[in-house]
Write an enzyme that holds these catalytic residues in place. Structure first.
Site, PDB file in Angstrom:
ATOM      1  N   CYS A  36      28.933 -37.773 -36.529  1.00 29.91           N
ATOM      2  CA  CYS A  36      28.179 -37.567 -35.280  1.00 29.91           C
ATOM      3  C   CYS A  36      27.396 -38.814 -34.910  1.00 29.91           C
ATOM      4  CB  CYS A  36      27.204 -36.398 -35.417  1.00 29.91           C
ATOM      5  SG  CYS A  36      28.005 -34.841 -35.763  1.00 29.91           S
TER       6      CYS A  36
HETATM    7  C1  BEZ Z   1      29.711 -35.533 -39.745  1.00 27.56           C
HETATM    8  O1  BEZ Z   1      29.192 -35.688 -38.632  1.00 27.56           O
HETATM    9  O2  BEZ Z   1      29.932 -36.463 -40.478  1.00 27.56           O
HETATM   10  C2  BEZ Z   1      30.154 -34.153 -40.178  1.00 27.56           C
HETATM   11  C3  BEZ Z   1      29.430 -33.043 -39.796  1.00 27.56           C
HETATM   12  C4  BEZ Z   1      29.849 -31.797 -40.229  1.00 27.56           C
HETATM   13  C5  BEZ Z   1      30.971 -31.658 -41.025  1.00 27.56           C
HETATM   14  C6  BEZ Z   1      31.698 -32.785 -41.377  1.00 27.56           C
HETATM   15  C7  BEZ Z   1      31.286 -34.032 -40.953  1.00 27.56           C
END
Ligand code: BEZ
Length: 222
Positions: free
Chosen positions: A48
């Site tokens: 994110c």
């Molecule tokens: C991420 O943003 O890295 C992420 C968030 C939730 C699950 C897997 C990855």
């Protein structure tokens, strides 16, 4: 209970929300622009963070197309404000010029069917997936994409689709595989042969096919 799935062409429902830039009414916030609403599983997560930094760097590209970006993540405003500092640091950004909606109760994630049932948080609640909604200036849904939480989005592709949407809403063309702004386009199958000279005065190329059908008609981008 999740909301009704939205289809392309549906009116995108209005909503109000708290964001990192204050309270918004979505339609009022959009004004006469288009919008891209893109959702996130949680603040302070690696993928994110890369996505929000990329969109912040692309703000001038969205502005050039008359599109306002707005993110959504399932944490509160205070958390978003802290996270924005990390995003700016990671992306080497001097500013962060779009709001992040605080959907800590997952009300909007449910309303717009943005949950990823395969990714469950520590409390056993499904995470918000990576949804993308492109809404036009008439508040109509023009594009909807759902990615799983584990796959970051390609925002160059999203800009490419916006270019195609904005081109094809006024010209009688569709854009082929891997088209990019300025590339060759396909004449719409609904354009009759007798209307081609009027609509495409510079001529078109019709590809010969084993079927003998003349449906592959190519034109420079109008
Ligand atoms: C991420 O943003 O890295 C992420 C968030 C939730 C699950 C897997 C990855």
């Amino acid at each position: 209970m999740s909301g009704k799935a939205l289809n392309i062409g549906d009116q995108f429902p209005n909503f109000t929300a708290e964001t990192s830039e204050g309270h918004i009414d979505f339609y009022d916030w959009m004004q006469d622009s288009w919008a891209i609403l893109f959702s996130h599983p949680a603040d302070y997560t690696p993928v994110c963070t890369t996505e929000l930094a990329r969109v912040a760097a692309l703000v001038p590209e969205f502005q050039r197309r008359g599109v306002k970006p707005i993110a959504l993540s399932c944490d509160n405003v205070e958390s978003h404000k802290g996270w924005i500092e990390d995003i700016k640091s990671f992306g080497k950004l001097s500013s962060f010029a779009y709001p992040i909606i605080a959907d800590d109760k997952r009300e909007l994630a449910l309303k717009f069917n943005m949950l990823d049932k395969d990714e469950i948080n520590a409390e056993g609640i499904p995470l918000t997936c990576r949804a993308v909604f492109v809404v036009d200036d008439k508040k109509k849904l023009r594009l909807s994409i759902l990615y799983p939480a584990t796959t970051g989005r390609n925002f160059d592709e999203i800009l490419r689709v916006i270019d195609s949407l904005q081109l094809t809403q006024t010209k009688s063309v569709a854009t082929p595989a891997d088209w990019k702004q300025g590339g060759k386009c396909m004449v719409l199958p609904t354009v009759k042969a007798e209307d081609v000279p009027k609509l495409f005065p510079d001529g078109i190329e019709t590809i010969e096919l084993p079927s003998g059908k003349s449906y592959l008609r190519i034109t420079p981008q109008p």
